[in-house]
Design a protein around this motif. Structure first.
Motif, PDB file in Angstrom:
ATOM      1  N   PHE A 247       0.929  -1.094  -0.027  1.00 46.14           N
ATOM      2  CA  PHE A 247      -0.124  -0.017  -0.245  1.00 46.14           C
ATOM      3  C   PHE A 247       0.862   1.346  -0.146  1.00 46.14           C
ATOM      4  CE2 PHE A 247      -2.575  -3.132   2.377  1.00 46.14           C
ATOM      5  CZ  PHE A 247      -3.627  -3.401   1.292  1.00 46.14           C
ATOM      6  N   GLY A 248       2.077   1.136   0.668  1.00 51.44           N
ATOM      7  CA  GLY A 248       2.695   2.561   1.021  1.00 51.44           C
ATOM      8  C   GLY A 248       2.337   2.840   2.217  1.00 51.44           C
ATOM      9  N   ALA A 249       3.208   3.685   3.002  1.00 53.30           N
ATOM     10  CA  ALA A 249       3.547   4.240   4.324  1.00 53.30           C
ATOM     11  C   ALA A 249       2.066   5.307   4.634  1.00 53.30           C
ATOM     12  CB  ALA A 249       4.684   4.636   4.565  1.00 53.30           C
ATOM     13  N   ASP A 250       1.814   5.124   5.876  1.00 54.07           N
ATOM     14  CA  ASP A 250       0.735   6.232   5.942  1.00 54.07           C
ATOM     15  C   ASP A 250       1.330   7.658   6.180  1.00 54.07           C
ATOM     16  OD1 ASP A 250      -1.454   4.462   6.641  1.00 54.07           O
ATOM     17  OD2 ASP A 250      -0.189   3.894   8.453  1.00 54.07           O
ATOM     18  N   VAL A 251       2.633   7.889   6.734  1.00 57.91           N
ATOM     19  CA  VAL A 251       3.218   9.040   6.642  1.00 57.91           C
ATOM     20  C   VAL A 251       4.655   8.886   5.957  1.00 57.91           C
ATOM     21  CG1 VAL A 251       4.091  10.830   7.967  1.00 57.91           C
ATOM     22  CG2 VAL A 251       1.934   9.726   8.593  1.00 57.91           C
ATOM     23  N   VAL A 252       5.076   9.577   4.928  1.00 59.97           N
ATOM     24  CA  VAL A 252       6.378   9.680   4.471  1.00 59.97           C
ATOM     25  C   VAL A 252       7.182  11.022   4.792  1.00 59.97           C
ATOM     26  CG1 VAL A 252       7.861   9.440   2.434  1.00 59.97           C
ATOM     27  CG2 VAL A 252       5.945   8.076   2.713  1.00 59.97           C
ATOM     28  N   ILE A 253       8.452  10.913   5.370  1.00 56.70           N
ATOM     29  CA  ILE A 253       8.851  12.105   5.793  1.00 56.70           C
ATOM     30  C   ILE A 253      10.074  12.418   5.025  1.00 56.70           C
ATOM     31  CG2 ILE A 253      10.189  13.256   7.721  1.00 56.70           C
ATOM     32  CD1 ILE A 253       8.214  11.876   9.495  1.00 56.70           C
ATOM     33  N   GLU A 254      10.216  13.510   4.218  1.00 54.75           N
ATOM     34  CA  GLU A 254      11.312  13.722   3.340  1.00 54.75           C
ATOM     35  C   GLU A 254      12.435  14.594   4.089  1.00 54.75           C
ATOM     36  OE1 GLU A 254      13.155  15.729   2.014  1.00 54.75           O
ATOM     37  OE2 GLU A 254      13.024  15.356  -0.391  1.00 54.75           O
ATOM     38  N   ALA A 255      13.595  14.031   4.479  1.00 52.47           N
ATOM     39  CA  ALA A 255      14.469  14.758   5.083  1.00 52.47           C
ATOM     40  C   ALA A 255      15.784  15.195   4.373  1.00 52.47           C
ATOM     41  CB  ALA A 255      14.759  14.233   6.426  1.00 52.47           C
ATOM     42  N   VAL A 256      15.698  15.172   2.956  1.00 48.64           N
ATOM     43  CA  VAL A 256      16.644  15.597   2.006  1.00 48.64           C
ATOM     44  C   VAL A 256      16.802  16.822   1.481  1.00 48.64           C
ATOM     45  CG1 VAL A 256      18.214  14.783   0.114  1.00 48.64           C
ATOM     46  CG2 VAL A 256      16.965  12.995   1.754  1.00 48.64           C
ATOM     47  N   GLY A 257      15.352  17.331   0.954  1.00 52.21           N
ATOM     48  CA  GLY A 257      15.262  18.433   0.483  1.00 52.21           C
ATOM     49  C   GLY A 257      15.536  18.408  -1.219  1.00 52.21           C
ATOM     50  N   ARG A 258      15.325  17.337  -1.928  1.00 52.90           N
ATOM     51  CA  ARG A 258      15.545  17.201  -3.359  1.00 52.90           C
ATOM     52  C   ARG A 258      14.199  17.018  -4.011  1.00 52.90           C
ATOM     53  NH1 ARG A 258      20.531  18.136  -4.985  1.00 52.90           N
ATOM     54  NH2 ARG A 258      19.886  17.329  -7.060  1.00 52.90           N
ATOM     55  N   PRO A 259      14.232  17.344  -5.305  1.00 57.82           N
ATOM     56  CA  PRO A 259      12.947  17.154  -5.967  1.00 57.82           C
ATOM     57  C   PRO A 259      12.704  15.465  -6.189  1.00 57.82           C
ATOM     58  CG  PRO A 259      14.137  18.864  -7.026  1.00 57.82           C
ATOM     59  CD  PRO A 259      14.975  18.388  -6.141  1.00 57.82           C
ATOM     60  N   GLU A 260      14.094  14.730  -6.515  1.00 53.72           N
ATOM     61  CA  GLU A 260      13.779  13.353  -6.619  1.00 53.72           C
ATOM     62  C   GLU A 260      13.247  12.553  -5.226  1.00 53.72           C
ATOM     63  OE1 GLU A 260      17.804  14.921  -8.526  1.00 53.72           O
ATOM     64  OE2 GLU A 260      16.472  15.697  -6.683  1.00 53.72           O
ATOM     65  N   THR A 261      14.089  13.103  -4.227  1.00 53.26           N
ATOM     66  CA  THR A 261      13.532  12.244  -3.139  1.00 53.26           C
ATOM     67  C   THR A 261      12.042  12.631  -2.593  1.00 53.26           C
ATOM     68  OG1 THR A 261      14.933  13.971  -2.005  1.00 53.26           O
ATOM     69  CG2 THR A 261      15.622  11.811  -2.108  1.00 53.26           C
ATOM     70  N   TYR A 262      11.853  13.845  -2.916  1.00 50.76           N
ATOM     71  CA  TYR A 262      10.353  14.389  -2.694  1.00 50.76           C
ATOM     72  C   TYR A 262       9.327  13.535  -3.622  1.00 50.76           C
ATOM     73  CZ  TYR A 262       6.114  16.999  -1.675  1.00 50.76           C
ATOM     74  OH  TYR A 262       5.089  17.409  -1.256  1.00 50.76           O
ATOM     75  N   GLU A 263       9.821  13.259  -4.828  1.00 51.08           N
ATOM     76  CA  GLU A 263       9.009  12.405  -5.626  1.00 51.08           C
ATOM     77  C   GLU A 263       8.717  10.941  -5.058  1.00 51.08           C
ATOM     78  OE1 GLU A 263       8.509  10.998 -10.539  1.00 51.08           O
ATOM     79  OE2 GLU A 263      10.022  12.652  -9.793  1.00 51.08           O
ATOM     80  N   GLN A 264       9.975  10.403  -4.680  1.00 49.26           N
ATOM     81  CA  GLN A 264       9.975   9.104  -4.118  1.00 49.26           C
ATOM     82  C   GLN A 264       8.959   8.932  -2.832  1.00 49.26           C
ATOM     83  OE1 GLN A 264      13.892   8.439  -2.920  1.00 49.26           O
ATOM     84  NE2 GLN A 264      14.656   7.985  -5.117  1.00 49.26           N
ATOM     85  N   ALA A 265       8.954  10.032  -1.994  1.00 47.30           N
ATOM     86  CA  ALA A 265       8.185  10.144  -0.860  1.00 47.30           C
ATOM     87  C   ALA A 265       6.629  10.344  -1.310  1.00 47.30           C
ATOM     88  CB  ALA A 265       8.371  11.558  -0.087  1.00 47.30           C
ATOM     89  N   PHE A 266       6.372  10.896  -2.406  1.00 47.27           N
ATOM     90  CA  PHE A 266       5.095  11.139  -3.015  1.00 47.27           C
ATOM     91  C   PHE A 266       4.562   9.687  -3.061  1.00 47.27           C
ATOM     92  CE2 PHE A 266       1.871  11.886  -6.398  1.00 47.27           C
ATOM     93  CZ  PHE A 266       0.969  12.739  -5.841  1.00 47.27           C
ATOM     94  N   TYR A 267       5.295   9.075  -4.039  1.00 44.71           N
ATOM     95  CA  TYR A 267       4.553   7.874  -4.500  1.00 44.71           C
ATOM     96  C   TYR A 267       5.007   6.691  -3.586  1.00 44.71           C
ATOM     97  CZ  TYR A 267       4.002  10.014  -9.110  1.00 44.71           C
ATOM     98  OH  TYR A 267       3.446  10.759 -10.010  1.00 44.71           O
ATOM     99  N   ALA A 268       5.552   6.817  -2.590  1.00 39.98           N
ATOM    100  CA  ALA A 268       5.579   5.638  -1.215  1.00 39.98           C
ATOM    101  C   ALA A 268       4.735   5.882  -0.396  1.00 39.98           C
ATOM    102  CB  ALA A 268       7.209   5.789  -0.939  1.00 39.98           C
ATOM    103  N   ARG A 269       3.773   6.860  -0.345  1.00 41.43           N
ATOM    104  CA  ARG A 269       2.779   6.768   0.289  1.00 41.43           C
ATOM    105  C   ARG A 269       1.608   6.160   0.308  1.00 41.43           C
ATOM    106  NH1 ARG A 269      -0.773  12.058  -0.510  1.00 41.43           N
ATOM    107  NH2 ARG A 269      -0.502  12.340  -2.621  1.00 41.43           N
ATOM    108  N   ASP A 270       0.856   5.780   1.138  1.00 35.77           N
ATOM    109  CA  ASP A 270      -0.274   4.997   0.894  1.00 35.77           C
ATOM    110  C   ASP A 270      -1.522   6.299   0.167  1.00 35.77           C
ATOM    111  OD1 ASP A 270      -2.584   3.059   1.084  1.00 35.77           O
ATOM    112  OD2 ASP A 270      -2.559   2.839   3.214  1.00 35.77           O
ATOM    113  N   LEU A 271      -2.647   5.612  -0.200  1.00 37.09           N
ATOM    114  CA  LEU A 271      -3.642   6.670  -0.682  1.00 37.09           C
ATOM    115  C   LEU A 271      -4.084   7.280   0.476  1.00 37.09           C
ATOM    116  CD1 LEU A 271      -5.930   4.174  -2.978  1.00 37.09           C
ATOM    117  CD2 LEU A 271      -4.474   6.160  -3.662  1.00 37.09           C
ATOM    118  N   ALA A 272      -4.304   8.700   0.350  1.00 41.15           N
ATOM    119  CA  ALA A 272      -5.016   9.602   1.502  1.00 41.15           C
ATOM    120  C   ALA A 272      -3.834   9.489   2.578  1.00 41.15           C
ATOM    121  CB  ALA A 272      -6.224   9.152   1.832  1.00 41.15           C
ATOM    122  N   GLY A 273      -2.644   9.230   2.147  1.00 41.53           N
ATOM    123  CA  GLY A 273      -1.338   9.330   3.282  1.00 41.53           C
ATOM    124  C   GLY A 273      -0.946  10.783   3.099  1.00 41.53           C
ATOM    125  N   THR A 274       0.254  11.187   3.907  1.00 43.99           N
ATOM    126  CA  THR A 274       0.852  12.374   4.181  1.00 43.99           C
ATOM    127  C   THR A 274       2.388  12.179   4.016  1.00 43.99           C
ATOM    128  OG1 THR A 274      -0.860  13.063   5.924  1.00 43.99           O
ATOM    129  CG2 THR A 274       1.207  13.992   5.852  1.00 43.99           C
TER     130      THR A 274
END
Length: 361
Positions: A247-274
């Motif tokens: 499903f993906g994680a309920d909450v994904v925290i991006e602690a790098v500050g790069r577009p590539e890792t933000y995109e990973q965070a976006f798609y690694a979260r569950d539906l309706a996740g944060t």
């Protein structure tokens, strides 16, 4: 009357830092002079040195600090001489639209001391984040001082002033991680590890640490991660999904500050996740996502500034949890150093083998 103290300045862009004599004026109305006991070496200080924050050189570096209030100016009620305090860079105004709506953690008019600290020749210094705590004493707005239990070690207490608070707050305040949640943290430096610790404190059932450095992943496990993913060799999105039942994680925290890792965070979260962005990007970075995916996946995309913290609420609470043995702030301290060792600490930061070097006075 001004006092002479030793402090670490960044004289110009990319130049080595050096210890200089600093003149600290007596506190004016609403100000306080604090005798610094310890101050962490944060990546933000390195950004100041490199000219990545502004060009207002010379800078008086240091901001993750704890110490004792020595003197206060007229009208100060928050603290008194002798109080043990953690310094913060968000002295709230109490009068802006956020404060008046009962949301002081989002204050739009935070402030610092009005007077300037200087070099002996009168050159005005720009204190890092309005603090400037790589110095034996510093001048701040009284609202930048948060009184906490003096039983805590200054070396660990000061870290709440920036990086550790940013990470813990990203999990608890911004991401609102709760019991049983699955959490992924992308980027396991000091802030990311604090997000791991905050997620554990909040009762997350599964905490997945993602980084490209196995040493950092080992540290994340000690901070409370339940699983690790080396994204240099493994697709982190697929790995996070596999570890969360597809499903993906309920909450994904991006602690790098790069577009590539933000995109990973976006798609690694569950539906309706944060997704929580706590890593600090640079001005030129751009993000491109299909708007249909933003719409279709629902949930929340949040930015966490200073962990959405309210120092007067959060610092004493976290210190108490540390003293109770429920939050190991000491685990973030890799080494203690002297005032003359800050340049070497920056070099070690590049090598990636420290969470925090802490200057102890």
């Amino acid at each position: 009357m001004a006092q002479q103290v030793r402090g670490v300045i960044a004289p110009g862009k990319g130049q080595p830092v050096r210890v200089e004599t600093i003149l600290v004026p007596g506190p004016g109305p609403g100000e306080a002079v604090v005798k610094i006991q310890a101050c962490g070496v944060c990546h933000t200080d390195l950004h100041y040195k490199q000219g990545g924050i502004s060009d207002d050189f010379p800078f008086l570096l240091g901001h993750e600090a704890a110490g004792v209030v020595e003197a206060v100016g007229e009208g100060v009620r928050e603290v008194a001489p002798g109080d043990f305090v953690i310094l913060n860079w968000r002295a709230v105004c109490g009068q802006c639209r956020a404060c008046l709506r009962g949301r002081p953690q989002y204050c739009f008019d935070t402030h610092n001391a009005r007077q300037k600290m200087t070099l002996e020749d009168g050159t005005e210094l720009s204190p890092a984040l309005g603090i400037g705590a790589f110095a034996e004493k510093t001048l701040v707005a009284a609202g930048q001082c948060t009184k906490v239990d003096p039983k805590v070690s200054p070396a660990v207490a000061g870290l709440l002033g920036c990086g550790v608070m940013a990470g813990i707050g990203a999990a608890i305040n911004t991401g609102q991680v709760s019991r049983g949640d699955s959490v992924a943290v992308i980027g396991c430096g000091g802030v990311g590890d604090a997000a791991v610790a905050g997620s554990r404190l909040a009762g997350a059932a599964r905490i997945i640490a993602v980084d490209i450095d196995d040493r950092k992943l080992e540290t994340a496990l000690r901070m409370g991660a339940t699983h690790t993913v080396n994204s240099r060799t493994t697709d982190p999105v697929e790995a996070i999904r596999e570890l969360t039942g597809g499903f993906g994680a309920d909450v994904v925290i991006e602690a790098v500050g790069r577009p590539e890792t933000y995109e990973q965070a976006f798609y690694a979260r569950d539906l309706a996740g944060t997704v929580v962005l706590v890593g600090v990007p640079t001005p030129e970075m751009k993000l491109e996502l299909p708007l249909l995916d933003v719409f279709g996946r629902g949930g929340a995309l949040k930015s966490s500034w200073y962990g959405d913290c309210l120092p007067s609420r959060d610092f004493p609470m976290l210190v108490d949890l540390h003293l109770q043995g429920r939050l190991d702030l000491g685990a973030f301290v890799t080494e203690t150093i002297g005032l003359g060792d800050v340049e070497k600490a920056f070099e070690r930061m590049h090598e990636g083998d420290v969470l925090r070097s802490v200057v102890v006075f």
